[in-house]
Design a protein around this motif. Structure first.
Motif, short mmCIF file in Angstrom:
data_model
loop_
_atom_site.label_atom_id
_atom_site.label_comp_id
_atom_site.label_asym_id
_atom_site.label_seq_id
_atom_site.Cartn_x
_atom_site.Cartn_y
_atom_site.Cartn_z
N VAL A 268 80.86 93.34 74.32
CA VAL A 268 81.82 94.13 73.65
C VAL A 268 82.25 95.31 74.43
O VAL A 268 81.49 96.05 74.84
N GLN A 269 83.62 95.43 74.85
CA GLN A 269 84.19 96.43 75.94
C GLN A 269 84.47 97.84 75.21
O GLN A 269 85.42 97.62 74.30
N ARG A 270 84.00 98.89 75.34
CA ARG A 270 84.41 100.13 75.15
C ARG A 270 84.64 100.87 76.50
O ARG A 270 84.22 100.44 77.50
N LYS A 271 85.27 101.97 76.12
CA LYS A 271 86.09 102.87 77.43
C LYS A 271 84.65 103.26 78.26
O LYS A 271 84.68 103.41 79.30
N GLN A 272 83.59 103.70 77.29
CA GLN A 272 82.57 104.74 77.88
C GLN A 272 81.25 103.48 78.33
O GLN A 272 80.56 104.05 79.18
N TYR A 273 81.35 102.25 77.96
CA TYR A 273 80.25 101.32 78.09
C TYR A 273 80.70 100.12 77.76
O TYR A 273 81.59 99.66 77.07
N VAL A 274 79.82 99.18 78.35
CA VAL A 274 80.00 97.80 77.76
C VAL A 274 78.71 97.48 76.88
O VAL A 274 77.63 97.42 77.48
N ALA A 275 78.83 96.97 75.65
CA ALA A 275 77.75 96.44 74.81
C ALA A 275 77.56 94.95 74.98
O ALA A 275 78.48 94.38 74.90
N TYR A 276 76.04 94.82 74.80
CA TYR A 276 75.57 93.29 74.64
C TYR A 276 74.92 93.39 73.28
O TYR A 276 73.99 94.09 73.31
N GLN A 277 75.46 92.42 72.37
CA GLN A 277 74.94 92.59 71.13
C GLN A 277 74.45 91.00 70.60
O GLN A 277 74.98 90.12 71.05
N ARG A 278 73.66 91.13 69.66
CA ARG A 278 73.18 89.82 68.83
C ARG A 278 73.98 90.35 67.60
O ARG A 278 75.14 90.53 67.23
N LEU A 279 73.10 90.67 66.47
CA LEU A 279 73.71 91.38 65.07
C LEU A 279 73.86 92.69 65.67
O LEU A 279 74.94 93.38 65.23
N ARG A 280 72.85 93.30 66.39
CA ARG A 280 72.97 94.56 66.81
C ARG A 280 72.99 94.77 68.15
O ARG A 280 72.63 93.74 69.16
N ASN A 281 73.40 95.96 68.79
CA ASN A 281 73.39 95.97 70.34
C ASN A 281 71.93 95.95 70.75
O ASN A 281 71.20 96.39 70.15
N PHE A 282 71.89 95.33 71.85
CA PHE A 282 70.35 95.46 72.51
C PHE A 282 70.44 96.07 73.92
O PHE A 282 69.49 96.28 74.74
N ALA A 283 71.81 96.10 74.49
CA ALA A 283 71.90 96.82 76.05
C ALA A 283 73.24 97.17 76.01
O ALA A 283 74.45 96.67 75.60
N CYS A 284 73.39 98.54 76.54
CA CYS A 284 74.75 99.02 76.59
C CYS A 284 74.86 99.38 78.28
O CYS A 284 73.87 100.08 78.63
N VAL A 285 75.74 98.83 79.04
CA VAL A 285 75.91 99.09 80.51
C VAL A 285 76.92 100.14 80.83
O VAL A 285 78.11 100.03 80.32
N CYS A 286 76.75 101.26 81.54
CA CYS A 286 77.68 102.35 81.87
C CYS A 286 78.36 102.18 83.01
O CYS A 286 77.78 101.11 83.90
#
Length: 296
Positions: free
Chosen positions: A215-233
């Motif tokens: 999931v691409q957000r402006k401040q980070y990219v999230a990697y998720q299953r049901l919930r986020n498990f990693a966020c890359v800045c």
């Protein structure tokens, strides 16, 4: 989960705790809504939300996930019958009535949350006693973010959730020919080594297990299953920061590599910060990446 056996240890031996379905669909809905953030990583907004259209209807649950994406949750006590199509119908209504959802978010969570709703990644989560193989196939044919979650009660005090299928409507692969492309933190004119590191991290996180969504957000990219498990800045000059769901208290922290950021402001979710400078650091981080994936 259907092949999982749960046993309770007593002084006289072991007693099997038999799995069971809820007595009523409303029992599952009430339990999930009361603990939606813990169970699904979703902030609860509304129950039995009445939609205003010709055919009418009620959305079982509405929520907002960790990345600000709208979430429709539908429930079935037993085997899913029509729940996917029903949920897709409600998602279509939601996307056509964004102002109504924004108002709901504003009333529950405030104006800031309402202004940051991530409309590019709405989600449907179906919670049911079981799904057929046709359900798992059907979700792969839709260009939507859909999670099929099977539940079981164990005795009176335990509930288990199992993700049967998780499909994203967004591309889940990056071709190295398109460096710095969509889905990655912007590298702009960073040096080639950092660009390679960003792409390598993306590849590792997407391939760490089944049902990973980016999931691409402006401040980070999230990697998720049901919930986020990693966020890359977005990459800094010499390092890349990754925030994980793994518990910092269960990790041997290494100065300059891992850090507990509990209570400290940062982008994304997760209290364990990993600092990556080279692909050797990425190799060192694989175990904690897997632990975070398991925790989500």
């Amino acid at each position: 989960m259907l092949g999982l056996k749960l046993f309770h240890t007593t002084k006289s031996g072991m007693i099997e705790v038999k799995p069971r379905l809820a007595q009523m669909e409303a029992d599952v809905q009430s339990l999930v809504e009361a603990h939606m953030e813990t169970l699904l990583g979703v902030t609860f907004l509304a129950s039995e939300y009445v939609i205003d259209c010709t055919d009418g209807g009620r959305i079982d649950s509405l929520g907002l996930d960790e990345n600000g994406a709208p979430v429709v949750v539908e429930y079935k006590r037993g085997t899913s019958v029509g729940v996917i199509n029903q949920g897709l119908y409600y998602m279509a209504w939601l996307m056509a009535h964004k102002d109504a959802f924004r108002n709901l978010v504003r009333n529950r969570l405030g104006a800031s949350a309402a202004s940051q709703v991530l409309w590019s990644a709405p989600r449907l989560i179906c919670v049911a006693g079981d799904f057929t193989r046709y359900d798992a196939h059907a979700v792969r044919e839709h260009r939507r973010n859909i999670d099929l979650v099977r539940y079981r009660y164990f005795g009176n005090d335990h509930i288990g959730l199992e993700t049967v299928a998780s499909v994203t409507g967004q591309p889940t692969a990056i071709k190295r020919a398109h460096r710095g492309g969509a889905g990655l933190p912007s590298t702009r004119k960073r040096d080639g080594a950092m660009t390679e590191l960003v792409e390598a991290v993306d590849e590792v996180l997407l391939g760490i297990g089944d049902g990973v969504t980016r999931v691409q957000r402006k401040q980070y990219v999230a990697y998720q299953r049901l919930r986020n498990f990693a966020c890359v800045c977005p990459p800094q000059h010499t390092k890349l920061l990754v925030h994980l769901k793994a518990d910092p208290k269960e990790v041997d922290l290494v100065p300059g590599f891992t850090r507990d950021v509990t209570g400290l402001g940062h982008h994304g979710t997760g209290d364990l910060e990993v600092q990556l400078r080279t692909e050797r650091d990425l190799d060192r981080a694989r175990d904690v990446f897997r632990a975070s994936y398991a925790a989500a």
